[in-house]
Scaffold this active site. Structure first.
Site, short mmCIF file in Angstrom:
data_model
loop_
_atom_site.label_atom_id
_atom_site.label_comp_id
_atom_site.label_asym_id
_atom_site.label_seq_id
_atom_site.Cartn_x
_atom_site.Cartn_y
_atom_site.Cartn_z
N VAL A 102 -2.24 -7.85 -3.87
CA VAL A 102 -2.07 -9.04 -3.06
C VAL A 102 -3.36 -9.85 -3.05
O VAL A 102 -4.44 -9.30 -2.82
CB VAL A 102 -1.68 -8.66 -1.62
CG1 VAL A 102 -1.71 -9.87 -0.71
CG2 VAL A 102 -0.29 -8.04 -1.62
N GLU A 143 -17.19 18.30 4.42
CA GLU A 143 -16.48 18.90 3.29
C GLU A 143 -17.27 18.76 1.99
O GLU A 143 -17.37 19.70 1.20
CB GLU A 143 -15.09 18.26 3.15
CG GLU A 143 -14.12 18.82 4.18
CD GLU A 143 -12.85 18.00 4.38
OE1 GLU A 143 -11.96 18.48 5.08
OE2 GLU A 143 -12.76 16.89 3.83
N GLY A 177 0.82 -1.21 0.00
CA GLY A 177 0.00 0.00 0.00
C GLY A 177 0.85 1.26 0.00
O GLY A 177 1.70 1.43 0.88
N ASP A 208 -4.67 3.36 8.42
CA ASP A 208 -6.08 3.22 8.76
C ASP A 208 -6.49 1.78 9.07
O ASP A 208 -7.49 1.55 9.75
CB ASP A 208 -6.97 3.72 7.62
CG ASP A 208 -6.93 5.24 7.48
OD1 ASP A 208 -6.24 5.88 8.29
OD2 ASP A 208 -7.58 5.76 6.56
N GLY A 268 -0.13 4.44 0.47
CA GLY A 268 -0.76 5.59 1.12
C GLY A 268 0.26 6.29 2.01
O GLY A 268 1.46 6.07 1.91
N PHE A 269 -0.25 7.11 2.91
CA PHE A 269 0.66 7.86 3.77
C PHE A 269 1.56 6.95 4.60
O PHE A 269 2.75 7.19 4.73
CB PHE A 269 -0.13 8.79 4.69
CG PHE A 269 -0.69 9.99 3.98
CD1 PHE A 269 0.14 11.02 3.59
CD2 PHE A 269 -2.03 10.09 3.70
CE1 PHE A 269 -0.35 12.13 2.94
CE2 PHE A 269 -2.55 11.19 3.04
CZ PHE A 269 -1.71 12.21 2.65
#
Lengths: 423, 423
Positions: free
Chosen positions: A78, A169, A10, A298, A12-13
């Site tokens: 995966v 938002e 992954g 997360d 991501g961050f």
């Protein structure tokens, strides 16, 4: 001697920061992601609402590591874990590892109502964002050409489900889109009549914030024309209809920002999960029974030093990614034993959190202080620009925002991916 | 008295300019397009090659006319013409007109080999461009993970068919993408080994230009690593294979820039067409037998005052759109009769034409003068920036180009619209 191999799942961050932390270390890193790009998720709603173009909030993962020789990037997915054999299986191959960092993130979750997915789109990927943009702009195009008042009203209605930061938002930005940006484009319809609903089950918006900020948020949204419905659980979702306890809202566009869940494959790891499928990790972020496997971002259900659940925010993901790398490096360097008890505990440093409501409105909490209004919005703008990956994006986004702010325009309100059948 | 109603089909250069020419005139204009945006087609190849994001070369048609009260915009598609009844039929309704301007443009044409379409993508829409971008970036991703040398070579091969301006631009920009931009992203493959073929049936590239410029173009492309194959007709296209007379090229990506044809519906108008299906119009651009119907832009087969066929270029489309509006307005004002013979003939003012080959290389011809190299490239840059619709786009594009020029990077190399099946 070969370097230990760290496989990170992954980009991501959490995954990106973890890989970066191995720079110039005696480790071979393989970063696997289904996409070729790292996504700046906090601004995804801006793509959905035609404020930014998709490439402006995404960055090719490869190019993030072009000058870090020990990181390889693989665009793959995966399909199975072999924890005993220390291997992951992808669509194309089997990949052995010495250390594994699982940072795959979460996806939109419907509280088990998978049948709702077809009626209410979530916002997790660039394709989600461009699809939402297309569907909403398209609904206004249809409304412009529509003669029946009821159908026209339905086309101009957007229901956002979930009063957390993403829901707030989205509701705020769509209210602005309808009332300011689209207003001058359309001639038959009055886009001020567009209805934006924000539906929340609990008794206030942004429940993780101080109640005064929740209140400020609701009032700001209402002044922007958003209908905020609190204490309203969604009883059912049907095509173009949100069923609440006492009413049914007809809306051409329904957006889901009410929950997330772990990808199905994470349940095959055989460890305990929370209700959303997040993996319950040890205090050092490792997987119970597998000190060589870490979960970051997360997907981790992690309780921090003060006993609080670490929130699913990008700063937490970044800190987790770095922590996993730190533990791995200490072990490789021999400065710690493999014994759990002496591994450093993950400590979440809560810098605060913020949510933007619209043009010059936001709320923020940091270090026990509360902010709202334009001050919070400027903080939000500064921090988000600062963290956007890459110079080009930062500058292009600044140009866009400045232009949108001054002229009340959105440059990206382009409908793509729409195919009429061939004539 | 009601104003005469002008229906314009297509929001390309011809349609937009035609509608603009009715500003402040006693005419009601309805502009119908399948898309919600006007596309700056001359820069479409930049989206395909990850130089620009899709919204940067597109502009919502509505917002072009937000301050022109007599223009309405409809996103819809014409499904039939009723010339006798002065109506067009769309998916949703029947629309009567007093004047009709057909400016639908052309689509990619395969010389009647419709079965080739699935193997070689054309470049006519934003979705074409983002699909090409995705497929080519994806092929390099696969090559990076590929172990077989032959398969790897195939994945890194791009064949561009057609040596006109679009083919030259695509070949040049992909050569740069592979050799400079992607080079530092990938670690296993040497993107310098990427093969870019440019295949042309005739004995030189850019046949409409002076032979010295054709020669300059070929040499420049070859110095950039493009393999130019002249006098090579495509005998057959198969999945990943281009069959020429003496060889078969295996290429993961095949792009078609060799021809265009009229949309099928234009053949239902019952007028004579050329081989590509373009409509043979009168000298005033009207449809034979229908003085109230005009054809403007690429769809018109029009012979100008000097007996030359007007080329399918944006300046010609713009001039045609304005001409059609002028004839209509003169008739409404009563300054001319409906008699063909006294209507003004369309006169094409040939400002020249230009094609860019790559970073700081282009060719241009104007007013009998020839230009090449950086001079031509700066002319190209200036003219294209100048004509890009809208301030925001112009500035954002300039930022992107400047950055790409200085740092040899492409910000938009993001793969979207790719869906692995759900796990």
């Amino acid at each position: 001697m070969k370097n230990p191999k760290v496989v990170i799942l992954g980009g991501g961050f959490a995954g990106i920061e973890c890989a970066k932390a191995f720079k110039n270390k005696p480790v071979d890193v393989l970063l696997i992601d289904r996409q070729n790009h790292h996504l700046f998720q906090p601004l995804l709603y801006q793509v959905a609402s035609a404020g930014l173009a998709a490439p402006e909030i995404a960055h090719p993962i490869r190019s993030i590591f072009f000058n870090q020789d020990n990181v390889e990037t693989l665009m793959d997915e995966v399909t199975a874990f072999d924890l005993a054999g220390k291997k992951v299986v992808t669509r194309e191959r089997e990949i052995p590892y010495d250390y594994l960092v699982i940072s795959m993130g979460v996806k939109t979750g419907y509280f088990g109502h998978h049948e709702w997915e077809q009626h209410a789109r979530g916002l997790k990927t660039l394709d989600d964002a461009t699809s939402i943009r297309r569907d909403i702009l398209l609904a206004f195009e249809k409304a412009e050409a529509c003669t029946g008042p009821e159908e026209r009203r339905r086309l101009m209605t957007i229901a956002v489900i979930g009063g957390g930061p993403t829901g707030v938002e989205l509701a705020g930005t769509f209210a602005e889109l309808a009332r300011h940006v689209l207003q001058r484009d359309f001639k038959n319809i009055n886009t001020n009549e567009a209805k934006i609903y924000l539906i929340e089950g609990q008794d206030r918006l942004l429940t993780m914030y101080d109640p005064t900020l929740s209140d400020y948020t609701r009032k700001t949204l209402e002044s922007m024309g958003v209908t905020v419905k609190l204490r309203n659980q969604v009883a059912d979702l049907r095509a173009g209809e949100v069923v609440l306890k006492n009413e049914t809202i007809k809306a051409a566009n329904i957006l889901w920002a009410a929950g997330v869940e772990a990808p199905a494959i994470s349940r095959t790891l055989g460890v305990e999960t929370d209700r959303a499928g997040r993996l319950l990790v040890e205090t050092d972020l490792s997987l119970p029974g597998h000190p060589e496997v870490f979960v970051a971002g997360d997907l981790a259900h992690c309780v921090d030093q003060s006993g609080r659940l670490v929130p699913g925010l990008s700063p937490a993901a970044i800190q987790m990614g770095r922590h996993a790398a730190k533990v791995i490096l200490e072990e490789i360097n021999g400065t710690r034993s493999k014994d759990y008890d002496v591994r450093p505990q993950f400590r979440y440093f809560d810098k605060g959190s913020m949510a933007t409501i619209g043009r010059s409105h936001a709320v923020a909490e940091s270090m026990g202080m509360k902010f709202d209004g334009i001050i919070a919005w400027l903080m939000w703008l500064f921090i988000h620009l600062f963290f956007l990956v890459g110079f080009r994006n930062r500058l292009a986004v600044l140009v866009q925002w400045f232009y949108a702010y001054v002229r009340y325009r959105r440059g990206a309100r382009i409908i793509t991916g729409l195919h009429f059948p061939e004539k």
